[in-house]
Motif scaffolding. Sequence first.
Motif, PDB file in Angstrom:
ATOM      1  N   ASN A  55       0.994  -1.124   0.615  1.00 50.13           N
ATOM      2  CA  ASN A  55      -0.296   0.106  -0.202  1.00 50.13           C
ATOM      3  C   ASN A  55       0.666   1.039   0.036  1.00 50.13           C
ATOM      4  O   ASN A  55       0.546   2.164  -0.920  1.00 50.13           O
ATOM      5  CB  ASN A  55      -0.840   0.321   1.096  1.00 50.13           C
ATOM      6  CG  ASN A  55      -2.010  -0.931   1.075  1.00 50.13           C
ATOM      7  OD1 ASN A  55      -2.284  -0.971  -0.097  1.00 50.13           O
ATOM      8  ND2 ASN A  55      -2.823  -1.687   1.805  1.00 50.13           N
ATOM      9  N   LYS A  58       2.217   2.101  -3.396  1.00 53.52           N
ATOM     10  CA  LYS A  58       1.012   2.427  -3.940  1.00 53.52           C
ATOM     11  C   LYS A  58       0.595   3.984  -4.143  1.00 53.52           C
ATOM     12  O   LYS A  58       0.596   5.205  -4.767  1.00 53.52           O
ATOM     13  CB  LYS A  58      -0.390   1.132  -4.018  1.00 53.52           C
ATOM     14  CG  LYS A  58      -0.551   0.621  -3.939  1.00 53.52           C
ATOM     15  CD  LYS A  58      -1.368  -0.775  -4.411  1.00 53.52           C
ATOM     16  CE  LYS A  58      -2.248  -1.491  -4.568  1.00 53.52           C
ATOM     17  NZ  LYS A  58      -2.681  -2.981  -4.092  1.00 53.52           N
ATOM     18  N   LYS A  59       0.883   4.218  -2.632  1.00 52.35           N
ATOM     19  CA  LYS A  59       0.668   5.456  -2.194  1.00 52.35           C
ATOM     20  C   LYS A  59       1.753   6.000  -2.829  1.00 52.35           C
ATOM     21  O   LYS A  59       1.517   7.522  -3.981  1.00 52.35           O
ATOM     22  CB  LYS A  59       1.035   5.417  -0.404  1.00 52.35           C
ATOM     23  CG  LYS A  59      -0.466   6.772  -0.226  1.00 52.35           C
ATOM     24  CD  LYS A  59       0.054   6.816   1.297  1.00 52.35           C
ATOM     25  CE  LYS A  59      -0.630   5.749   2.358  1.00 52.35           C
ATOM     26  NZ  LYS A  59      -0.189   6.407   3.446  1.00 52.35           N
ATOM     27  N   GLU A  63       0.203   8.899  -5.381  1.00 53.53           N
ATOM     28  CA  GLU A  63       0.144  10.890  -4.695  1.00 53.53           C
ATOM     29  C   GLU A  63       1.289  11.297  -4.776  1.00 53.53           C
ATOM     30  O   GLU A  63       2.684  10.735  -4.407  1.00 53.53           O
ATOM     31  CB  GLU A  63      -0.803  10.549  -3.123  1.00 53.53           C
ATOM     32  CG  GLU A  63      -1.331   9.599  -2.669  1.00 53.53           C
ATOM     33  CD  GLU A  63      -1.501   9.512  -1.071  1.00 53.53           C
ATOM     34  OE1 GLU A  63      -0.808  10.077  -0.718  1.00 53.53           O
ATOM     35  OE2 GLU A  63      -2.476   8.338  -0.950  1.00 53.53           O
ATOM     36  N   ILE A  68       2.101  12.440   1.359  1.00 50.70           N
ATOM     37  CA  ILE A  68       2.839  11.481   2.402  1.00 50.70           C
ATOM     38  C   ILE A  68       3.453  12.026   4.135  1.00 50.70           C
ATOM     39  O   ILE A  68       4.461  12.244   4.111  1.00 50.70           O
ATOM     40  CB  ILE A  68       3.315  10.546   1.586  1.00 50.70           C
ATOM     41  CG1 ILE A  68       2.807   9.629  -0.071  1.00 50.70           C
ATOM     42  CG2 ILE A  68       4.193   9.073   2.502  1.00 50.70           C
ATOM     43  CD1 ILE A  68       3.580   9.479  -0.471  1.00 50.70           C
TER      44      ILE A  68
END
Length: 191
Positions: A55, A58-59, A63, A68
């Motif tokens: 995850n 992916k972030k 993004e 983050i």
Amino acid sequence: MRDRKEKNKNDTYEKNSGLCMPCKNGTRVAVERSKLQYERDRLYRQSEEYIYWVNLVKKVDQESWSKIQIPDQHYFVITILIGEVFNGGFDQYFFNSSGDYYNFTKQVLMQHGEEDALSLLLRAKQLIFADRAVPVDCEQRRELLHEINAVQELISAELLVLEKQFIETSGRLSDLLRGLVMQYGLYTPFD
């Protein structure tokens, strides 16, 4: 057909003094070890640690870096540094997109007091790029690496020494990752 299989099985049994092929070839231990590792990997892929990492990647891909959370940023750059150096060395670290985070990785290592890893990273940068800045853009960095590739072969032996030192001292970085996990509750560590 069944009789033929049974005959082949009996022939193999007789030829190998009653041993199966993995036992006869001396690979039984490796086969059993491989089965255990496969099962451990299967369980790991179901763990919070693995799911957190997938995850997080992916972030990072989807993004803006500034959105983050700081602990996630730190965890990410340290993990990719360790992974790239273990997998293909410092030249792989700089060649791949992981090199995009070089400047931030330096800051993170300084902030967490990881002088040994920082020193090795800086020395690798110096060997590869000399006094040139490390381009943040992956394509620009790859073009520059291509230009200096001839010189690269002369420094490969020195890089191997640095990579060996990095691997020997990477336990401290793993401890730092565990500390981030515990301090910020990023996930439940996989045993």
